[in-house]
Design an enzyme around this catalytic site. Structure first.
Site, PDB file in Angstrom:
ATOM      1  N   THR A  48      32.782  35.334  43.269  1.00 55.54           N
ATOM      2  CA  THR A  48      34.183  34.972  43.439  1.00 55.54           C
ATOM      3  C   THR A  48      34.297  34.157  44.705  1.00 55.54           C
ATOM      4  O   THR A  48      33.584  34.432  45.666  1.00 55.54           O
ATOM      5  CB  THR A  48      34.996  36.265  43.610  1.00 55.54           C
ATOM      6  OG1 THR A  48      35.037  36.924  42.355  1.00 55.54           O
ATOM      7  CG2 THR A  48      36.393  36.005  44.115  1.00 55.54           C
ATOM      8  N   THR A  59      33.995  40.013  47.795  1.00 55.53           N
ATOM      9  CA  THR A  59      33.387  39.570  46.542  1.00 55.53           C
ATOM     10  C   THR A  59      32.481  40.686  46.058  1.00 55.53           C
ATOM     11  O   THR A  59      32.075  41.545  46.839  1.00 55.53           O
ATOM     12  CB  THR A  59      32.603  38.265  46.775  1.00 55.53           C
ATOM     13  OG1 THR A  59      32.001  37.865  45.540  1.00 55.53           O
ATOM     14  CG2 THR A  59      31.517  38.416  47.825  1.00 55.53           C
ATOM     15  N   GLY A  60      32.179  40.670  44.781  1.00 59.17           N
ATOM     16  CA  GLY A  60      31.312  41.706  44.232  1.00 59.17           C
ATOM     17  C   GLY A  60      32.037  42.554  43.212  1.00 59.17           C
ATOM     18  O   GLY A  60      33.027  42.106  42.620  1.00 59.17           O
ATOM     19  N   THR A 103      38.834  33.991  40.805  1.00 57.52           N
ATOM     20  CA  THR A 103      37.643  34.384  40.029  1.00 57.52           C
ATOM     21  C   THR A 103      37.950  34.453  38.535  1.00 57.52           C
ATOM     22  O   THR A 103      39.119  34.580  38.140  1.00 57.52           O
ATOM     23  CB  THR A 103      37.171  35.791  40.475  1.00 57.52           C
ATOM     24  OG1 THR A 103      35.899  36.076  39.923  1.00 57.52           O
ATOM     25  CG2 THR A 103      38.126  36.872  40.048  1.00 57.52           C
ATOM     26  N   ARG A 108      40.858  43.924  31.628  1.00 63.56           N
ATOM     27  CA  ARG A 108      40.328  44.394  32.925  1.00 63.56           C
ATOM     28  C   ARG A 108      40.757  43.443  34.049  1.00 63.56           C
ATOM     29  O   ARG A 108      40.666  42.238  33.946  1.00 63.56           O
ATOM     30  CB  ARG A 108      38.806  44.469  32.862  1.00 63.56           C
ATOM     31  CG  ARG A 108      38.140  44.992  34.140  1.00 63.56           C
ATOM     32  CD  ARG A 108      37.720  43.874  35.074  1.00 63.56           C
ATOM     33  NE  ARG A 108      36.949  44.371  36.216  1.00 63.56           N
ATOM     34  CZ  ARG A 108      36.564  43.607  37.238  1.00 63.56           C
ATOM     35  NH1 ARG A 108      36.874  42.329  37.267  1.00 63.56           N
ATOM     36  NH2 ARG A 108      35.897  44.113  38.244  1.00 63.56           N
ATOM     37  N   SER A 147      31.694  31.532  37.213  1.00 63.02           N
ATOM     38  CA  SER A 147      32.339  32.758  37.683  1.00 63.02           C
ATOM     39  C   SER A 147      33.747  32.527  38.217  1.00 63.02           C
ATOM     40  O   SER A 147      34.398  33.461  38.678  1.00 63.02           O
ATOM     41  CB  SER A 147      31.490  33.392  38.784  1.00 63.02           C
ATOM     42  OG  SER A 147      31.239  32.439  39.780  1.00 63.02           O
TER      43      SER A 147
END
Ligand code: SD4
Length: 321
Positions: A181, A232-233, A199, A209, A79
């Site tokens: 991340t 993060t997320g 990330t 993106r 990731s």
């Protein structure tokens, strides 16, 4: 607060380099400067590198860069950086940013072929009049700065992508490798704050993106008078509330880092009540006194804290759901 949290693992003890005692408290546990906090399990290894700098009197900026480079260079981490899962077309595109105690900041987005985007972000900050470079421009700039062009897609990540192509369904799964991340923030011995975030973004995202990770104010914000925060997320949800800036501003209003992270998460829930049950977003914050806090939408968000008193500890954040 700390006593109620679950200590998942105790790391090695911190160096005993004399450090000015400060008065940060996490519900009773004093945390002296320096201190570094970073997201997810790989934050433990990142903190070790950051601590080498912090514990010998180094600058928070150098520490967060060194920490962020750890998962970037680890091909097993799918990731971040090398070995990151690609976009839906098989391209590994990286997002990263860095910010120091003077509000200097730099970022790169949709950068391909460079193992350490956080270091390119730092060069953007230090060598250009700009804050954010994207795509080809970011890559060209990196090459001029001596970074090497490399293949980031590993055999494993390519295999995972080809498997994904069979269904081609974009559905981020909370807390698993398709969206971890590293966000890392530190307070150094001179009581200065810095932060970094890096990330490969959401796995199998659309071409072009960009998430929250390279967006100053979204995935990272540092105000040396107040504190620093990172996220993060699912980046889209963080951008919608300019999350890390919000967390820092909530701390400015007198909230503890823990309260500030909780209020930012509540904002996401308020905006998107149904969606917020199915996605993960986590915030991690550190204030000027070395007090830290973290909160997430869902269970499972871990983060690592390294200070002289605590050593290197992996913690599980509390969550809204
Ligand atoms: C993104 N926020 O690209 C990143 C992904 C992430 O934990 O943080 N994963 O939206």
């Amino acid at each position: 607060m700390t006593s109620r949290r679950k200590f998942l693992q105790l790391g090695s003890l911190a160096s005993l380099t004399p450090i000015t005692k400060l008065f940060g408290f996490d519900s009773g546990v004093p945390v002296s400067k320096p201190v570094v906090v970073s997201t997810w399990n790989f934050g433990m290894a990142a903190n070790v590198e950051a601590w080498k700098i912090l514990s010998t009197g180094g600058r928070a900026l150098d520490a967060v860069e060194a920490g962020a480079r750890v998962p970037e260079g680890d091909s097993k981490e799918t990731s971040v950086g090398l070995g990151g899962l690609p976009d839906r077309d098989g391209r590994v595109t990286l997002d990263s940013c860095i910010m120091d105690e003077f509000a200097n900041c730099g970022a790169v987005a949709c950068l391909e072929h460079i193992v350490h985007p956080v270091s390119v972000a730092r060069k953007v900050m230090e060598k250009t009049p700009h804050v954010l470079l994207v795509g080809e421009g970011a890559l060209d700039f990196a090459i001029t700065q001596g970074f090497k062009k490399e293949k980031l897609l590993t055999e494993e990540s390519e295999k995972a992508w080809k498997e994904w192509l069979k269904t081609s369904q974009y559905k981020p799964i909370a807390n698993i490798e398709n969206h971890d991340t590293i966000g890392i923030v530190a307070l150094d011995g001179k009581q200065n704050l810095s932060g970094a975030c890096t990330t490969s973004g959401m796995a199998y995202k659309m071409k072009g993106r960009v998430g929250d990770s390279p967006i100053i104010g979204a995935a990272l914000f540092v105000d040396n008078e107040i504190g620093a925060a990172t996220s993060t997320g699912v980046g889209e949800e963080v951008i919608r509330i300019v999350g890390s800036h919000l967390v820092v501003e909530l701390m400015r209003q007198g909230n503890s880092p823990q309260e500030a992270c909780e209020k930012a998460v509540q904002r996401i829930v308020k905006n998107q009540p149904a969606k917020s049950k199915e996605i993960q977003v986590g915030f991690l914050a550190l204030n000027k006194n070395g007090e830290y806090g973290a909160f997430a939408l869902l269970k499972g968000f871990t983060y690592a804290v390294y200070s002289k008193e605590l050593g290197n500890r992996l913690m599980e954040a509390k969550s809204y759901y």
